[in-house]
Design an enzyme around this catalytic site. Sequence first.
Site, short mmCIF file in Angstrom:
data_model
loop_
_atom_site.label_atom_id
_atom_site.label_comp_id
_atom_site.label_asym_id
_atom_site.label_seq_id
_atom_site.Cartn_x
_atom_site.Cartn_y
_atom_site.Cartn_z
N TYR A 279 -2.23 0.92 9.75
CA TYR A 279 -2.33 0.06 8.52
C TYR A 279 -1.43 -0.12 7.63
CZ TYR A 279 -3.78 -0.95 3.84
OH TYR A 279 -4.07 -1.47 2.56
N THR B 129 0.88 -1.24 -0.04
CA THR B 129 -0.06 -0.03 0.06
C THR B 129 0.85 1.28 -0.06
OG1 THR B 129 -1.64 1.39 1.56
CG2 THR B 129 -0.31 -0.14 2.65
#
Length: 332
Positions: free
Chosen positions: A145, A121
Amino acid sequence: MADGGRYLVTGGAGYVGSHAVLALADRGDAVTVLDDLSLGHARAVPDGVTLVRGSLADAAVVERVLSDGPWDGVLHFAALSLVGDSMVRPMHYFMANTGLGIRLIDACIRHGVRRFVLSSTAALFGRPGEQVITEDAPVEPGSPYGESKAMLERALLWADRIHGMRSACLRYFNAAGADPRGRAGEDHTPETHLIPLVIDAALGRRAAVAINGGDYDTPDGTCIRDYVHVSDLASAHLLALEQLDARSVTYNLGSGHGHSVLEVIRSVERVSGRPVPHRIGARRPGDPSRLVAMSERLRRETGWAPRFERLDEIVATALAWREAHPQGYGDR
Ligand code: UDP
């Protein structure tokens, strides 16, 4: 490009995973999806693809599926992926993403998997002010995250060095749009992603869009992101797999164009021909002001070229899917 291979796709019933499954199946590969359907949708898995309903937390299921090899590759999508959510329950993200991801990597090594693709990501890059982010930019996640994926990238480095399992870490920027043939699209419950929310507001299915902060250090004060079409992400997975015969790779995966939240709203207004009611709200914790990818390495080394370059084209595929599927997959 078909290699007639057999691929295991975790999270293949989810948004990005289901589009990667379509890309593999379209070129004639045999695909098995492992998904607990907590976030994914059985209807997102196309005919001819085997769906095993099971969780990565269930070691017996993971063993059983991996034993059914040999696998030409494992593509690992199953994860939690919300920046804001991870700021509220960080340890949950480390357990679900990092903990279960490492258990999967360990099982893959034991079962002789040679090629592994990780959904990574742009949230790896939390430092504001970077103009365009290359693979060499420092990894400094702005949220648990992002950190949960950074740790998996490190684990994969050692899986290669010590066990010779090659991996591709694909750092997606903002996945958007839907399969151009309308076979899959974006359906989260609750929906938190910008483009589907803005489209629903345009279609009169929800009230005004709240913009998460209008005082960022960007030209119009709203956050800038790099929206890349989900089918272009999918095609990058196939190209990255080919690289793994030679070595492990890491690629930033975006369009190279940044668009602010307000620009996304304008795009949806143009494409739909309808106004989008919106208002400026509070900042969302963990949000960097600007994330735009430099994807030159991927283009140069694999020949990847996105089919959907313009935001309006991406939005048009998302709008078509939302209009055709007012209830999404209709299973929630
Ligand atoms: N965003 C927003 N309002 C919303 C949802 C998202 O302003 O209702 C913003 C969000 O803060 C971010 C951008 O839109 O700056 C893209 O958010 P999304 O959740 O789609 O993806 P992320 O960048 O978090 O992966």
